[in-house]
Design a protein around this motif. Sequence first.
Motif, PDB file in Angstrom:
ATOM      1  N   PHE A 350     137.847  16.250  67.085  1.00 13.71           N
ATOM      2  CA  PHE A 350     136.490  15.284  67.498  1.00 13.71           C
ATOM      3  C   PHE A 350     136.877  14.073  67.731  1.00 13.71           C
ATOM      4  CE2 PHE A 350     136.996  14.990  62.769  1.00 13.71           C
ATOM      5  CZ  PHE A 350     138.237  13.929  62.392  1.00 13.71           C
ATOM      6  N   LYS A 351     138.161  13.607  67.791  1.00 13.88           N
ATOM      7  CA  LYS A 351     139.786  12.571  67.929  1.00 13.88           C
ATOM      8  C   LYS A 351     139.041  12.535  69.407  1.00 13.88           C
ATOM      9  CE  LYS A 351     139.792   9.390  66.088  1.00 13.88           C
ATOM     10  NZ  LYS A 351     140.324   8.980  65.236  1.00 13.88           N
ATOM     11  N   ALA A 352     139.626  13.727  70.306  1.00 15.35           N
ATOM     12  CA  ALA A 352     139.540  14.113  71.310  1.00 15.35           C
ATOM     13  C   ALA A 352     138.169  13.940  71.580  1.00 15.35           C
ATOM     14  CB  ALA A 352     140.305  15.667  72.086  1.00 15.35           C
ATOM     15  N   LEU A 353     137.192  14.438  71.564  1.00 17.83           N
ATOM     16  CA  LEU A 353     135.384  14.495  71.637  1.00 17.83           C
ATOM     17  C   LEU A 353     135.680  12.735  71.991  1.00 17.83           C
ATOM     18  CD1 LEU A 353     132.933  14.781  72.715  1.00 17.83           C
ATOM     19  CD2 LEU A 353     132.559  15.589  70.274  1.00 17.83           C
ATOM     20  N   LEU A 354     136.184  12.551  70.965  1.00 15.30           N
ATOM     21  CA  LEU A 354     135.540  10.521  70.557  1.00 15.30           C
ATOM     22  C   LEU A 354     136.061   9.986  71.637  1.00 15.30           C
ATOM     23  CD1 LEU A 354     135.858   9.602  66.501  1.00 15.30           C
ATOM     24  CD2 LEU A 354     134.236   9.064  68.141  1.00 15.30           C
ATOM     25  N   PHE A 355     137.506  10.110  72.144  1.00 11.69           N
ATOM     26  CA  PHE A 355     138.162   9.226  73.029  1.00 11.69           C
ATOM     27  C   PHE A 355     137.895   9.751  74.812  1.00 11.69           C
ATOM     28  CE2 PHE A 355     142.053   8.294  69.620  1.00 11.69           C
ATOM     29  CZ  PHE A 355     142.232   6.448  70.460  1.00 11.69           C
ATOM     30  N   LEU A 356     137.471  11.203  74.837  1.00  4.51           N
ATOM     31  CA  LEU A 356     136.719  10.750  76.014  1.00  4.51           C
ATOM     32  C   LEU A 356     135.198  10.531  76.421  1.00  4.51           C
ATOM     33  CD1 LEU A 356     137.828  14.610  76.253  1.00  4.51           C
ATOM     34  CD2 LEU A 356     139.001  12.778  77.404  1.00  4.51           C
ATOM     35  N   GLY A 357     134.742  10.534  75.292  1.00  2.00           N
ATOM     36  CA  GLY A 357     133.200  10.077  75.231  1.00  2.00           C
ATOM     37  C   GLY A 357     133.830   8.531  75.335  1.00  2.00           C
ATOM     38  N   SER A 358     134.223   7.906  74.847  1.00  2.00           N
ATOM     39  CA  SER A 358     134.506   6.262  75.210  1.00  2.00           C
ATOM     40  C   SER A 358     135.309   5.876  76.555  1.00  2.00           C
ATOM     41  CB  SER A 358     135.493   5.905  74.180  1.00  2.00           C
ATOM     42  OG  SER A 358     137.134   5.967  74.535  1.00  2.00           O
ATOM     43  N   GLY A 359     135.629   7.201  76.953  1.00  2.00           N
ATOM     44  CA  GLY A 359     136.498   7.062  78.413  1.00  2.00           C
ATOM     45  C   GLY A 359     135.033   6.704  79.407  1.00  2.00           C
ATOM     46  N   SER A 360     134.112   7.758  78.678  1.00  3.49           N
ATOM     47  CA  SER A 360     132.874   8.426  79.307  1.00  3.49           C
ATOM     48  C   SER A 360     131.796   6.260  79.868  1.00  3.49           C
ATOM     49  CB  SER A 360     132.039   8.966  78.960  1.00  3.49           C
ATOM     50  OG  SER A 360     130.726   9.375  80.121  1.00  3.49           O
ATOM     51  N   VAL A 361     131.762   6.334  78.769  1.00  3.91           N
ATOM     52  CA  VAL A 361     131.683   4.996  78.799  1.00  3.91           C
ATOM     53  C   VAL A 361     132.064   4.172  79.587  1.00  3.91           C
ATOM     54  CG1 VAL A 361     130.788   2.930  76.808  1.00  3.91           C
ATOM     55  CG2 VAL A 361     130.718   4.987  76.100  1.00  3.91           C
ATOM     56  N   VAL A 396     125.072  12.326  72.760  1.00  6.32           N
ATOM     57  CA  VAL A 396     124.694  12.807  71.449  1.00  6.32           C
ATOM     58  C   VAL A 396     125.779  13.174  71.506  1.00  6.32           C
ATOM     59  CG1 VAL A 396     124.233  15.533  72.084  1.00  6.32           C
ATOM     60  CG2 VAL A 396     122.539  13.888  72.878  1.00  6.32           C
ATOM     61  N   THR A 397     127.305  13.833  72.136  1.00  9.50           N
ATOM     62  CA  THR A 397     128.879  14.188  72.192  1.00  9.50           C
ATOM     63  C   THR A 397     129.232  13.355  71.410  1.00  9.50           C
ATOM     64  OG1 THR A 397     128.853  13.740  74.425  1.00  9.50           O
ATOM     65  CG2 THR A 397     128.038  16.294  73.848  1.00  9.50           C
ATOM     66  N   PHE A 398     129.387  12.009  71.858  1.00  9.28           N
ATOM     67  CA  PHE A 398     129.431  10.787  70.324  1.00  9.28           C
ATOM     68  C   PHE A 398     129.037  10.990  69.541  1.00  9.28           C
ATOM     69  CE2 PHE A 398     131.438   7.549  69.553  1.00  9.28           C
ATOM     70  CZ  PHE A 398     132.747   7.024  70.827  1.00  9.28           C
ATOM     71  N   LEU A 399     128.424  10.976  69.081  1.00  5.09           N
ATOM     72  CA  LEU A 399     127.283  11.445  67.688  1.00  5.09           C
ATOM     73  C   LEU A 399     127.629  12.214  67.301  1.00  5.09           C
ATOM     74  CD1 LEU A 399     125.539   9.201  66.247  1.00  5.09           C
ATOM     75  CD2 LEU A 399     123.615  10.589  66.718  1.00  5.09           C
ATOM     76  N   ILE A 400     127.523  13.706  67.926  1.00  9.33           N
ATOM     77  CA  ILE A 400     128.643  14.754  67.139  1.00  9.33           C
ATOM     78  C   ILE A 400     129.978  14.305  66.422  1.00  9.33           C
ATOM     79  CG2 ILE A 400     128.525  17.829  67.340  1.00  9.33           C
ATOM     80  CD1 ILE A 400     126.841  17.226  69.477  1.00  9.33           C
ATOM     81  N   ALA A 401     130.527  13.620  67.304  1.00 10.28           N
ATOM     82  CA  ALA A 401     132.397  13.687  67.043  1.00 10.28           C
ATOM     83  C   ALA A 401     132.145  13.028  65.744  1.00 10.28           C
ATOM     84  CB  ALA A 401     132.649  13.286  67.950  1.00 10.28           C
ATOM     85  N   THR A 402     131.576  11.499  66.174  1.00  9.65           N
ATOM     86  CA  THR A 402     130.791  10.049  65.075  1.00  9.65           C
ATOM     87  C   THR A 402     130.452  11.139  63.451  1.00  9.65           C
ATOM     88  OG1 THR A 402     130.306   9.015  66.922  1.00  9.65           O
ATOM     89  CG2 THR A 402     130.041   8.443  63.819  1.00  9.65           C
ATOM     90  N   LEU A 403     129.695  12.029  63.580  1.00  9.47           N
ATOM     91  CA  LEU A 403     129.216  12.603  62.014  1.00  9.47           C
ATOM     92  C   LEU A 403     129.946  13.754  62.075  1.00  9.47           C
ATOM     93  CD1 LEU A 403     125.953  13.477  63.787  1.00  9.47           C
ATOM     94  CD2 LEU A 403     125.484  12.417  61.453  1.00  9.47           C
ATOM     95  N   ALA A 404     130.859  13.946  62.253  1.00 13.49           N
ATOM     96  CA  ALA A 404     132.321  15.079  62.543  1.00 13.49           C
ATOM     97  C   ALA A 404     133.169  14.123  61.369  1.00 13.49           C
ATOM     98  CB  ALA A 404     133.119  16.269  63.226  1.00 13.49           C
ATOM     99  N   ILE A 405     133.407  12.882  62.035  1.00 13.07           N
ATOM    100  CA  ILE A 405     134.766  11.797  61.469  1.00 13.07           C
ATOM    101  C   ILE A 405     134.173  11.309  59.805  1.00 13.07           C
ATOM    102  CG2 ILE A 405     134.400   9.629  62.492  1.00 13.07           C
ATOM    103  CD1 ILE A 405     137.166   9.788  62.867  1.00 13.07           C
TER     104      ILE A 405
END
Lengths: 700, 494, 169, 101
Positions: A350-361, A396-405
Amino acid sequence: MFDKVWLIPIFPIIGVLINGLLGRRIEEINKDIVHWVACVAVGLSFVLTCVLFFQMLGLPPDQRLYEFTWFDWISGGVLHTYVAYQIDPLSMMMCMFVTGVGFLIHVYSIGYMYHEEGRYYRFFTYLNLFMFSMINLILANNYLLLFLGWEGVGLCSYLLIGFWFSEEANAIAGKKAFITNRVGDFGFILGLLLLYTQLGAHGVWSLQFSEVFPHVHLLSPSMATAICLLLFVGCTAKSAQIPLYVWLPDAMAGPTPVSALIHAATMVTSGVYMIARSNILYSLSPFAMGVVATFGALTAIFAASIGLVQNDIKKVLAYSTVSQLGYMFLGLGVGAFAAGMFHVLTHAFFKALLFLGSGSVIHAMHHGLHKVHSHADAQDMRNMGGLKDKTPITYVTFLIATLAIAGIPGFSGFFSKDEILWQTYAHGHFVLWLIGAVAAGMTAFYMFRLVFMTFFNECRAPDGAAEHLHESPKSMTVPLMILAFLAAVGGYLGVPKALGGNNRIEHFLEPVMGLGPEKLLKKAGAAMAGGAHHLAEAAHGAAEHAAAAGHAVAGHAAAMAEHAGAHHSLFAEYLLMGISVAIALIGIFIAYTMYIRKRELPAKLAESFPFLYRLLLNKWYVDELYELVVIKPIHGFSQLLWKGVDVAIVDGTVNGVARVVGWFSGVIRYLQSGYVQSYAVSVVLGTVVLIIYYFIKALS
Amino acid sequence: MEMLEFVVPALNVKAILPQLILSLTALTVLLVDVFADREAGKTSAANGLIAVVGVVAALFSALLTIGMRESAYSGMVLADGFSSFISVIICVVALLTVLSSINYQRSCPALDSGEYYCLLLFAAVGMMFMGAAGNLLLLFLALETMSISIYVLAGFRSTDAKSIESALKYFLLGAFASGFLLFGFALLYGATGTMDVVKIGAFLTAHPEVIHSRLLLGGVALMTVGFGFKMAMFPFHMWTPDVYEGAPTVVTGFMATGVKAAAFAAFMRVFFIALGHLQVDWTAIMWLAAFLTMTIGNVVALSQTNIKRMLAYSSIAHAGYLLVGFVAGTKMGQAAILFYLLSYAFTNLGAFGVIALLAKKDGGEYTELKDFAGLGFKYPGMGLAMAVFMFSMAGIPPASGFMGKFYLFSSAIKSGFVWLAIFGVINSVISLYYYLRVTVVMYFQEAEEEVVMPKASPAIVVGLVLAALGVLQMGILPSYLWDLAQFSIKTMIM
Amino acid sequence: MELIMLLLCGGFAIVTSLMVIFAKNTIHSALWMVASFFFMAVLYLLLRAEFIAILQIIVYAGAIMMFIIYAIMMLNIRQEEGEKAPVRKSKVVGVVALLVLFLELLVVAVNKGVLAMHGPITDQLMQKYGQIAVLSNFLFSDYLLAFELASILLTAGVVGAVVLAKQKQ
Amino acid sequence: MVAYQNLYMALAVVLFIIGAIGAITRRNAIVVFMCIEIMLGAVNLLFITFSRANQSLDGIFMVLFVMAVAAAEAAVGLAIFILMYRKKGTINVESFNLMKW
């Protein structure tokens, strides 16, 4: 098949050689070849890891250990160190997700870094070099090779943080990371030296895990504690714990894929891995374990509190990483090694996802702001908002990661974090549990604050940049989706018994650690037997040591067995689970209130509690504290004593120690007067002292 | 009056083969240069190439003699593993120096002469004999052969005030220290009645009461001064920075590695073979010397802005690390010294080779740290090489410096000098700062003025690649050379 | 008789050496030095090292000192410059340290009954064959290698001196 | 044994120290060099004394070679002094102080 394990690190290093040596040419010919080489290299490592992993799964648990000696590396006197790899559940699990997540981030980097002209190849060279070092760190079957990897990942981290070195802040951040890590490495080296000599005193001259761990019970309890604490100093730097965490938030100066790979998912967990690997050693020292747990818990809440008010999207994630790492150490410290590793795994997703998501943003924001020639900060959340519709996949993907963390039931973070908290409580550390639970609430709050500020409400980007915001390319979104899937379901690998699962991760890791109370007792018994064997041979002094060590083990084991008595009270477990979920929900609710419903509230709060707000905003003033306590006094002192000459010392860096040494250096070099006869005088003085010394020596 | 019968001495050529080859090469270069016909304004690589051929031949012959264990020329020369290893180190040093000189002489035509290469090779011969000497008399002659050649080499840029000053300081202090060394030899000779290293050892074994006689102890103290001067040991290190800064860059590299290797070789031979019985006596003072040497070297290096001067102080620090192995005093410690000397030869000559690349057209040198700003990306090969050498000096794996320090410090730990090892580690952390600064400047700083590197000749490219390969080979796969170093120590003639 | 000669020549050697240091004029220093070498040669004779005594006069007093005096004449340096400059502290420290060293070395050197090994040559052998025969015999057998290395050393010295001193454009 | 061995040795020590004092105090490079020669002479005396006391040849040969070394050193040293003089017009060692610290 297992003896092909050396291929895993070979692939990335081939990538390094190709891109490193020929990259410039290749990039001129065709940019795509660069990333193909790099991604294929890591991909192959990943595939091979999977093959080995499943092959290992086919073996019965007690046979899941294979050591492969590649070649003789260093042999000095009684020390023989080999470049040798170890395949066991712990290393394979870690290697799986490192190569897996690494591969995804390589793919993601294609989209993110493609516009880099002339440095594209270098980026991938560094990434591959990092993979090589990390794999060595994980697969090593001895501390020395582990340390080689440990240094290697540090080097890559430094190179990548400073990748955009043309901005001075980035170069300084790189330097800060490197120097802070060296401070930690110093402790680590001392720990290794101590371990080596202390075991050597018992005739075990080796740093190989399979040699060290069966003999650690020979160490005296105080020695074991000293070694563990020194090794932990290394971890506090590498895995960003109090007090050496300061480099990690600054490390966000690097490209976002780097933050995701190195400063969130993999490298920073190597400290956790090292302690999990050394669990048998740590089990000998309840005190050191306590220190680890306490520092972990404090880091968790401390970093979380800073995360509450940060406005830079990557800074929030950075502090959240520090905080989550704190959880992992908390888990390790209370003896739940498997739970700690479990959290490493889910966190990686989830943290990789969060970072990649933030990178996308950030990528989107950059484009938008660039289009309208705005110089607004693309990473500042106050400039974002409403991205939900512009970048749906990211959202959507970011939200999933947020729910996970945040620890919402059903998502991966819930299972692992809860396991840690439960184990903390079950081992009788109520205060630590409380700290962890409160930190969990904070986590939920700041993560949802981030989501709300970024994706909800109206877009606050200046000058009509909003129209130009759009979703990132495929190579970026596909890894996001894969990671989102993993972040959602990754937790089911280790559903605890209380929820009808069977704690698969813990069982899987059992051969390596899983020193459950009963097993520990059994091992302690064996250790005592081993000790007795030694008794027969060794002199009396050594015998006492062995006995003391045996006592310590037995005592600790008994204590653990006592705590484990509580293990069966399912009710307590459910209750705690409920409490932590409730805390998380409260956190989310507050975030919702403050950032969706009553959006004037944050400003009001900041006004009514100006002191607290400033304290948090300025990260508890730790950097300033270091400046004040370490750097300023030394600086003032040297100014006082040696005015005007200090220009030559240090190029304005924030390194206090260097200033003291530099001052000292200036004084000594004053003796270097340039007169040849003064040098002759020093020769004479040396002679006088030498002769006196030898006379005294001869008399005594 | 009746005549004394003359016994024709046995000429054991094999025992001094590398030295012989180098001496003949030196004379060849000198002769060939007389007939050389130079175009005006051009330099010729012929001298350098002849020297390269000679040095490579010497290197092979030195490798061939590994495994020999005999004393030749009435004990004057001890051809054993130790001397072979030292010869190999010196050959490596000479080879890399010659290769960078071929490039350097383009901008500094003074070096484009037969005399330069002749003296370089003579110095190498002296160094090799220092490693092989079994008699204090030969040792002294070898030391002076080396020193006199190097006094001249240091002053070779004879129009440059710094170069002259460097030669002057080295010459006066060197002669001064030689006086102390000789005094020490005389006292040792007086106490034991012989100058033969092996016989001194045997004599002291047979007569333990001599070990603590004032004559012998005074001799030991004064010899420590003499050797300490050449090794750059505190407090006899003061000449190092000035001399290194002023000498032509390639010569500086040669001095920093070759002289140090030869001095340590002679020091070890005399102290461990002849005076091994005094080991307990010298431990404490050498401990202190090792500690002070490395600390002072590192600390002062921090505040240098001239890169040659910085490397000079760093070479003092490295002498300190080497002394750690000496303090350990075990076979492992001695082997670690040999290993480190070889590693240091590759690393340091590589670094000086890179610095020598940047010669100015008018014969000057770029030696300020800021001159290197931004060169890392401008000349990637050069930047990479420099980074490798700096990392090796700082002792970061996988470069050879790490392994070298590892062996040195672990030998100290094994002999019970844990604190010395800890100070060693602290020192290498300090040193990291200024080594790293070089790479930081090269990669992360903008150049103030345009520094243009003249096109490098193939010779120096070969040299730098060899040095980098050596550094990596010793860092990644040290076993082979480590075993060789241990073997060399084991086969030392006692 | 030997004692008187020893004390006399020793005393003169010390006095002349001191004069080397204290003479203001460089040429005078050099001449005092020559005198000092002569007294040293006498001491060598007293120690029955005739050959070395002769060499001392030929090589040292003859060749090396002439060389030095020639250089002084060529550079035309009579007076020491910078006489007015203040004496640096390090020199004072140095002289004090040297006086301490003097005491230390006296303690080292002046002691009796050192038991050292003897050989390979006795006075009888010298008497029998003559010193020069014995020395030359050994020089070309046992000390052959040292002799050869000395030749390299001298070559290096000559080459070096030439290369440094030759005038460059 | 040599008669009056201690006297010879004491004499050598005195001469050595005199040479060393000269070497660190005098400013003229040539005088400094001559003082170093005095030190070597003192050592030679020591060697010959021991050579006779120990009835061994090593000491005498050492002196022989020290003389050779002194000659070579003199050649090189004087060449360096000439260079100094050409560059600065003086051979005062204290005026050669470009490099320090």
